[in-house]
Structures are given as structure tokens and as C-alpha cells.
Motif scaffolding. Structure first.
Motif, PDB file in Angstrom:
ATOM      1  N   SER A  41       0.843  -1.205   0.000  1.00  0.00           N
ATOM      2  CA  SER A  41       0.000   0.000   0.000  1.00  0.00           C
ATOM      3  C   SER A  41       0.876   1.251   0.000  1.00  0.00           C
ATOM      4  O   SER A  41       0.557   2.241  -0.663  1.00  0.00           O
ATOM      5  N   GLN A  81      -6.987   0.791  -0.434  1.00  0.00           N
ATOM      6  CA  GLN A  81      -7.325  -0.482   0.219  1.00  0.00           C
ATOM      7  C   GLN A  81      -8.616  -0.336   1.028  1.00  0.00           C
ATOM      8  O   GLN A  81      -9.443  -1.244   1.062  1.00  0.00           O
ATOM      9  N   ASP A 154      -5.442  -1.165  -5.050  1.00  0.00           N
ATOM     10  CA  ASP A 154      -4.961  -1.788  -3.817  1.00  0.00           C
ATOM     11  C   ASP A 154      -5.997  -2.792  -3.308  1.00  0.00           C
ATOM     12  O   ASP A 154      -7.008  -2.417  -2.719  1.00  0.00           O
ATOM     13  N   GLU A 155      -5.741  -4.038  -3.565  1.00  0.00           N
ATOM     14  CA  GLU A 155      -6.648  -5.139  -3.211  1.00  0.00           C
ATOM     15  C   GLU A 155      -8.080  -4.840  -3.659  1.00  0.00           C
ATOM     16  O   GLU A 155      -9.006  -4.860  -2.843  1.00  0.00           O
TER      17      GLU A 155
END
Ligand SMILES: Nc1ncnc2c1ncn2[C@@H]1O[C@H](COP(=O)(O)OP(=O)(O)OP(=O)(O)O)[C@@H](O)[C@H]1O
Ligand SMILES: [Mg+2]
Length: 223
Positions: A41, A81, A154-155
Motif C-alpha cells: 500500500s 485499500q 490496492d486489493e
């Protein structure tokens, strides 16, 4: 091309990224993997201009991150995220709000289509009535409104069902191959990383992820 040269990031005395250098060509999907706390991240926040590296330089084509931050931001789509949307507004209101903030004019129909591309069909529903996976889909759709050259995710597919994951994956592939986007993407789902990414960067010293990817004959380097 996105080019990182000797990027180092420290928080206090803790060094997270150590002298990281790599380049990503237009049309490439690059996966960023590593254990919790490895710095994935942190790396994406730096690439999104939201955090400054302690040392090193980044260029997007001829634009320097230090000197042309505003121009760079216009070219970047970032999915954090943690989900960042207006909970009390509907999907439609969120899309219209973020379209206003962007530098591009999109019709309501185009915005709706973007949500449909992400397999999200809850146009009139308030966000706080959506499931976690649906909110993520909305975050993804928002990141695409201004048609960015670089997508930093991010994810993005945590909690998204397998069918939607596959469809979003296909959509991202198409964005890279047909529209020459640069996509940098983190996930703990190795199957997804293997399916989607052209190349993988493995952060940290633990060889766990590296070994899995090498076994699968994936193009992987440690950074
Ligand atoms: N603002 C901050 N101040 C101090 N330390 C931070 C800050 N942000 C992150 N860190 C630390 O930097 C390290 C890397 O964090 P980061 O969030 O980048 O990891 P990650 O690889 O994304 O992990 P995860 O898989 O859990 O999302 C962690 O040790 C974290 O505690
Ligand atoms: Mg993270």
C-alpha cells in the motif's frame, strides 16, 4: 512508461522500501505481492502521489512526479485499500459527484455503463445498503471515471464473488491490452495474480510468494 528510480521510504527509523527501481510499459499489468506490512500500500500511495518517497525519483513518460504532480494526478486512477465513497448517497449520486471532481465530462449513461462494466447494477440504491463487495465495485468504477492512463488498485477484489472477479479481471485485461493502460495491482489471491498479471514484483525478504510464483513459471522479481 512509469519509471521508478531508487525509491526508498522510511517511517521514522523503519525502512519500508529499499532502493526500489523498475519500469512499467503501457499495456502492462504488474502485480505487487508480499506479506501483511511488506509495503504494498505504501508503494501504491507513492505512485498515486499521496505519499512522497524519502529518496528517489519517479517519472510518468516525461513528467516528473516532483515537478508535475497536478498533471500526474489527472492521469492516475487509484483504488485505496479502504473503501472511500459517500455512504449516505446512492450509486448514481456518488458517480455524479466524482464525475464533477474529475477533469472529464461523462454522460449519466456512460457513468452507468462503467458501473455495469464492474458488474454493479444498483444505480438507485444508497451505498449504505450495498454489500462490501458491491462497494468495492463502486470504488473501482469511480477510479475509472476520468479515463486514467495509470490504474493503481490496492486489493480491489477483496470480498468480490468469483464470477465478478473474473469479469472485472477480463475488463482490466482489456483496458491494458486495447487501451494501453498501465495497471499496478495488489492482491493476496495468488490465482488471480497468476491469471491477470504480466509480471509480478515481490516486496520483502520472505521468499514465500516468490517461490509460489516461480513454481507457476510467472515472471517475478523481488524488490
Ligand atoms: N503512515 C504511516 N506511518 C508509520 N508507519 C506506517 C504508515 N503507513 C504504513 N506504515 C507501516 O509501513 C509498513 C508497510 O505498510 P503497508 O500498509 O504498505 O503494507 P501492505 O504490504 O500494504 O500490508 P497489507 O497486506 O496488510 O495491506 C507497515 O509496517 C506499516 O505499519
Ligand atoms: Mg496494504
Amino acid at each position: 512508461m512509469l519509471h521508478l528510480q531508487s525509491i526508498t521510504k522510511t517511517y521514522g527509523k523503519k525502512q519500508i522500501l529499499k532502493d526500489v527501481s523498475f519500469s512499467i510499459q503501457a499495456g502492462e499489468i504488474v502485480g505487487l505481492v508480499g506479506e501483511n506490512g511488506a509495503g504494498k500500500s505504501t508503494m501504491l500511495q507513492i505512485l498515486a502521489t499521496l505519499s512522497k518517497p524519502t529518496k528517489g525519483k519517479i517519472h510518468l513518460a516525461e513528467l516528473s512526479y516532483e515537478e508535475h504532480t497536478k498533471d500526474i494526478r489527472k492521469k492516475i486512477g487509484y483504488v485505496p485499500q479502504d473503501i472511500a465513497i459517500w455512504e449516505e448517497f446512492t450509486v448514481e449520486e456518488n458517480m455524479l459527484f466524482f464525475e464533477k471532481l474529475s477533469w472529464i465530462n461523462k454522460s449519466k449513461q456512460q457513468l452507468k455503463q462503467l458501473c455495469l462494466d464492474m458488474e454493479l447494477d444498483k444505480w438507485k440504491e444508497p451505498v449504505n445498503t450495498l454489500s462490501g463487495g458491491m462497494k468495492r465495485k463502486l470504488n473501482l468504477a469511480i477510479s475509472l471515471i476520468h479515463d486514467p492512463e495509470v490504474l493503481l488498485l490496492d486489493e480491489p477484489t477483496v470480498g468480490i464473488d468469483l464470477k465478478s472477479k473474473m469479469e472485472i479481471g477480463n475488463y482490466l485485461k482489456e483496458q491494458a491490452t486495447l487501451h494501453h493502460k498501465i495497471i499496478v495491482y495488489t492482491s493476496h489471491d495468488m490465482d488471480e495474480i497468476i491469471r491477470l498479471c504480466d509480471r509480478v514484483l515481490c516486496i520483502g525478504e520472505d521468499p514465500f510468494y516468490y517461490d509460489i510464483l516461480v513454481q507457476k513459471k510467472k515472471n517475478v522479481v523481488t524488490i
